[in-house]
Write an enzyme that holds these catalytic residues in place. Sequence first.
Site, short mmCIF file in Angstrom:
data_model
loop_
_atom_site.label_atom_id
_atom_site.label_comp_id
_atom_site.label_asym_id
_atom_site.label_seq_id
_atom_site.Cartn_x
_atom_site.Cartn_y
_atom_site.Cartn_z
N ASP A 369 0.91 -1.12 0.04
CA ASP A 369 -0.05 0.09 -0.05
C ASP A 369 0.83 1.20 -0.11
OD1 ASP A 369 -2.40 1.57 0.33
OD2 ASP A 369 -1.86 1.97 2.54
N ASP A 560 -1.69 -0.93 5.99
CA ASP A 560 -1.63 -0.39 7.28
C ASP A 560 -3.30 -0.11 7.60
OD1 ASP A 560 -1.36 3.19 7.56
OD2 ASP A 560 -1.66 1.88 5.73
N ASP A 564 -7.13 -2.30 4.03
CA ASP A 564 -6.21 -3.38 3.55
C ASP A 564 -6.41 -4.65 4.25
OD1 ASP A 564 -4.72 -1.35 1.84
OD2 ASP A 564 -3.57 -0.75 3.74
#
Length: 666
Positions: A369, A560, A564
Amino acid sequence: MENTDHKDIGKKLNNEEVHKADQHAAGEHRHDHDEEDETLNLTEAPEEAESWLSHWPLLTALLILVIMLTLEYGFKYQPDFPVNLIVFLIAFGLSGYNVLGMAWRKAKHFDFFNEFFLMSVATIGAFSIGSYSEGVAVMVFYSIGEWFQDAAVNRAKKSIKALLDIRPDKVTVIRNGQSSEVDPKTVQLNEIIQVKAGEKVALDGELYSNAASFNTAALTGESKPDTKRKGEKVLAGMINLDRVSEVQVKALFKDSKLSQILEMVQDATARKSQTQLFISRFAKIYTPIVFALALLVCFAPYFFVDTYNFHQWFYRALVFLVISCPCALVVSIPLGYFGGIGLASRNGILFKGSNFLDVMTKINTVIMDKTGTLTKGVFKVQQVKTVSLSSEELMQMAAAIEASSTHPIAKAVVEYAGHKLEDLKAENVEEISGHGLKGTINGKTVLAGNAKLLKKFSIAYPGEVDNLVDTVVVLAVDNQYAGYITIADEIKEDAKEAIERMHSLKLQTVMLSGDKQAVVEKVAKSLGIDEAYGDLLPDGKVAKVQGFKDAGSRIAFVGDGVNDAPVVALADAGIAMGGLGSDATIETADIVIQNDQPSKITTAIRIGNITSRVVWQNITIAMLVKVIVLVLGAGGVANLWEAVIADVGVALLAILNAVRIQRIKL
């Protein structure tokens, strides 16, 4: 042997219910046959190392053996038969009473395929043919090997427990204006606790004082001070560095981040790697075969050898049994994985099971990410551009409507507006997923979000907005475009180094983000990431990861945010950034990086490779030596002395190799 209840590391480390008779020499720290607890108990105080005197029976047996051998080989003197037998029987009893006892207890449960029964048969057999000194030697050296094995396991236990179990036993709580020391378990939510300079924070919460500095090394592995402001999160295990501070409790003792870490490591030993499972399955087949081969070595030559001597072939069968004991494999393999978990913990990485150490050795694609993983997730307003309103009015409106959101971009807008926010209040605020917010301010309908939000409501806006590289918050008032705010996120200091390390390991790097493609490409180019995809909603990220999996990639996904969590669960290895990461993602992840540094991703891979290499070194050495000595023993070349020395020597070598993992500096 099939004796996971005897040798499993988790069981060795959780030994409160072990019978007292099994706490010395070869049988210390053992469980009964029916006990099945395989969890590493780190929540209890570690046992103190046993003194040498606690092993006096074994040491006495060793002394007797040395004296008798010295008399026999040094002075060519051997006591008469009754005295000789009695002395060796005493040594045998002192060194092997617990092994014999355990063999008997297992035999009562019809469990004959274990090393206790094997050692009992081999040593009693040696006595039956008059090889007293060799029978005692087998038991003594076997017990000494077990002693060293237990010491290695206890050391591994203490190294991790000392690292993690740092929760204070007492906490100062302020109630009715009075401070008093209480058990942290009794403190309730929203109570105020006081933390003096040098003290550890006992519970998770928010800083109630204006500011304070904390050492976060216990949680993140980073010792540099972290300054917190009023309202910012403070976690159990942090150390207050400068002044008396107050913290408002936001999580109960059992729910604190540190308690979760302890639970993660405790549960880790119950999740066995494929290698450990293979050894367990192998042992179920190996042990009966060894007993069958020993019987063949003893009796089969009767039909093929003209000068068959039962005494000679029975002795060879005993040698065969002794050397077949797989101590090195059964102990050193789980100890190796435990060492890998400990090494990772010291580097701020939590593996939730030894199986994930193996998984990390097979990863060929790392998908990350952007926000909070490769970037700091700390956004700053860069530019404010308006059409009809003043910059101050635009910021006030934006901050008022964004105040109800916890997104980092919203926080940046509110922080930039500062005290001006008090002048306006947004009502009827609703979130439009993946687009932004809609609300009412002083009777006016205000939209704040990305360009897709304005398109959704068919509001025209300048084409330059779509060409902006930085993150942008576009505003519209009463269906009229009002202006935009650009916001930039800072890339983490070690992000570029992390990508370079991944490329050095021949890993493919991919970045996924909900941010617009232009921003994603800018970050990817600056870091050297292979592929980057933006404008992704949570289901879009899942689709991308599934696409890589369908193409045959072994994936580690690092994220995080709450959004996700589904992707983390889908990946072969889900990695969560534990410092800033959401609880949902940390809970779902297989591996947690406590200090939020992307460079730790390759550290986790290195630890997996180191652990795997050491474990397979032990398997190779142990099997090679055993096969050689088994052949020599069956052929009459190796005797009981050589068998026991080879067995114990290889076991100790494998254990030392496994313990070495904990000392490696990365």
